[in-house]
Design an enzyme around this catalytic site. Structure first.
Site, mmCIF file in Angstrom:
data_model
loop_
_atom_site.group_PDB
_atom_site.id
_atom_site.type_symbol
_atom_site.label_atom_id
_atom_site.label_comp_id
_atom_site.label_asym_id
_atom_site.label_seq_id
_atom_site.Cartn_x
_atom_site.Cartn_y
_atom_site.Cartn_z
ATOM 1 N N GLU A 220 1.066 -1.260 0.128
ATOM 2 C CA GLU A 220 -0.135 -0.113 0.218
ATOM 3 C C GLU A 220 1.066 1.558 0.025
ATOM 4 O O GLU A 220 0.905 2.166 0.943
ATOM 5 C CB GLU A 220 -0.920 0.308 0.888
ATOM 6 C CG GLU A 220 -1.915 -1.359 1.551
ATOM 7 C CD GLU A 220 -2.881 -0.685 2.789
ATOM 8 O OE1 GLU A 220 -2.778 -0.153 2.788
ATOM 9 O OE2 GLU A 220 -3.953 -2.024 2.144
ATOM 10 N N GLU A 401 -5.050 -8.529 1.291
ATOM 11 C CA GLU A 401 -6.175 -8.428 2.178
ATOM 12 C C GLU A 401 -6.859 -6.994 2.130
ATOM 13 O O GLU A 401 -7.490 -7.014 1.185
ATOM 14 C CB GLU A 401 -5.767 -7.362 2.761
ATOM 15 C CG GLU A 401 -4.060 -7.727 3.315
ATOM 16 C CD GLU A 401 -3.632 -5.622 4.103
ATOM 17 O OE1 GLU A 401 -4.306 -4.980 4.832
ATOM 18 O OE2 GLU A 401 -2.186 -5.618 4.074
#
Ligand code: FCB
Length: 494
Positions: A220, A401
């Protein structure tokens, strides 16, 4: 700096430090519009009573892998052992006022010492894949120079243990824990950090060799940019959008250099980025909201997808940042070629949609979880997966995720009833299944998270695990969702 960037900065800077994770997706501080969001809805998702009877109709393709994810700083603890150096998260969490209750990752879930027990838990669940991250400062205490063999040995033991249990390792090179010494030298604002990252990646690739079939470069990057450099709720705690987008560029440069470093070793293993993608929708049916949503999508998604998969930053975002921005000035000839070095797969992390108003603000339309930035909207999973395939071609995808925090409690009879998490996962699995049926080349799904852990600025308050961690004793207890997940894995579907 553009109006949008400035507005986001001002709005989010107004949030309190303990709203921390709340700012995650740019949702906190936004007016709650729409219908469903209410305080009851906040945790209602966690109390839901799931229909656990297997539907029997949603089978995933043969060979589909079911997994769970963690990251080093969130679970390992052992912050000062075996030559590990300090990372920005050690510094940040030890700075008063930065994390809820002053929590730190010093001990976390003590996974560094209990990894063998955790590996057995994974086997008991039937996991086919385990996604973890490597702590850079265990490998190079100061972020450069000679490797620390004891650090490499820990990950070697972990990877060997996974293979012994027939679980495929998936390793992320960087999950936000930059060595503090590199931060002191300018961190990700310093272009040199990308070169240091490539060196570190090379050490890890050579140290763990072909034993890791899938590598992920940077977890991320957008969260580092937004939370670390715009809102300051994450390490290194800055509020400087000009710096933030230069950081976005350097993180992506580091990604590309790491891809090249893997290829240079001659390894046959695969590599790709790990991106948190947020489907963006207009909050209103107006041309202005549609235009604002387009630009928002540029900052949230295309800034990372276009560069890596198409070799060009999105023009609208570059124009919005302006030619004099630090990012635009920081792009050198050849950088985009490095950034777009061919990848083998893209890891998608999906938690929430974003709704954008005509003014470029964000609003909530759906109930949020304990993490106020997370709206529960399974359809967003379908939308983002199909969109990546539609816009970027048939690159293999993995979900690395997806999950939900719940106010889990350990009852006297030793159980944890997280029915709402089952509901949440079932709906998201079904959405992913629909995407697969519509042609998305999705190969695996990792639930966040295997264990309850240190949720960054939220400390230990939010529990995201399939497995409950009783922190005072470090005892692990499978939650009801873990038992349910075991049957999903066994049946390869719902
Ligand atoms: C993601 C992070 C992960 C965890 C989850 C809840 O953004 O990658 O470490 O904090 O959110």
């Amino acid at each position: 700096m553009s109006l949008l960037t400035r507005r986001r900065l001002l709005r989010d800077a107004a949030l309190s430090a303990t709203a921390a994770g709340a700012a995650r997706a740019g949702l906190a501080g936004a007016a709650v519009a729409g219908t469903a969001a209410s305080t009851t809805a906040l945790v209602a998702g966690c109390d839901a009573d799931p229909d656990e009877a297997p539907h029997g109709s949603l089978r995933f393709p043969p060979g589909f892998r079911w997994g769970a994810a963690t990251s080093a700083y969130q679970i390992e603890g052992a912050a000062k052992e075996d030559g590990r150096g300090a990372s920005v998260w050690d510094t940040f969490s030890h700075t008063p006022g930065r994390t809820r209750n002053g929590d730190t990752g010093d001990v976390a879930a003590d996974h560094y010492h209990r990894y063998a027990e955790d590996l057995d838990l994974m086997r008991d669940l039937g996991l086919g894949s385990y996604r973890f991250s490597i702590s850079w400062s265990r490998i190079q205490a100061d972020g450069s120079g000679r490797p620390n063999q004891r650090g490499l040995d820990f990950y070697r033991r972990l990877v060997d243990g996974l293979h012994e249990r027939d679980i495929a390792p998936m390793a992320t090179l960087f999950h936000w824990d930059l060595p503090q010494a590199l931060q002191d030298a300018g961190g990700w604002e310093n272009r040199d950090t990308a070169e240091r990252f490539a060196e570190y990646a090379d050490i890890v690739f050579r140290g763990l060799g072909d034993q890791v079939p899938v590598w992920l470069t940077i977890n991320e990057p957008k969260t580092v940019v937004q939370n670390g450099y715009i809102w300051g709720h994450h390490a290194p705690g800055q509020r400087d959008p000009e710096a933030a987008y230069l950081v976005a560029h350097h993180l992506q440069l580091a990604h590309g250099l790491a891809v090249q470093a893997l290829r240079a070793t001659g390894a046959k293993t695969r590599i790709g980025p790990a991106l948190n993608l947020h489907p963006c929708y207009p909050a209103e049916d107006t041309a202005e909201a549609t235009t604002a949503t387009r630009l928002y999508d540029g900052y949230e998604n295309r800034l990372y997808l276009d560069s890596i998969l198409k070799g060009a930053y999105p023009e609208d975002v570059l124009a919005d940042l302006g030619p004099d921005s630090r990012m635009v000035r920081g792009i050198r000839d050849g950088d985009l070629k490095i950034i777009s070095s061919p990848v083998d797969l893209v890891a998608v992390q999906y938690y929430t949609p974003i709704y954008v108003t005509a003014e470029g603000d964000t609003v909530s339309k759906w109930p949020t979880s304990e993490a106020s930035w997370q709206q529960i909207y399974p359809e967003g999973m379908y939308d983002i997966l199909t969109r990546v395939t539609r816009d970027y071609g048939p690159v293999p995808l993995t979900i690395t995720e997806n999950g939900l925090p719940c106010p889990d409690t350990l009852t006297a009879d030793g159980t944890v009833d997280d029915a709402g998490r089952i509901d949440f996962l079932r709906d998201h699995f079904a959405a992913a299944h629909r995407a697969v049926s519509d042609g998305v080349p999705l190969e695996s799904y990792h639930v966040w998270s295997l264990l309850d852990n240190f949720e960054w600025a939220e400390g230990y308050d939010q529990r995201w695990g399939l497995v409950y961690v009783d922190y005072p004793t470090q005892r692990r207890v499978l939650k009801r969702s873990a038992h349910w997940y075991r049957t999903v894995i066994r049946d390869n579907g719902l």
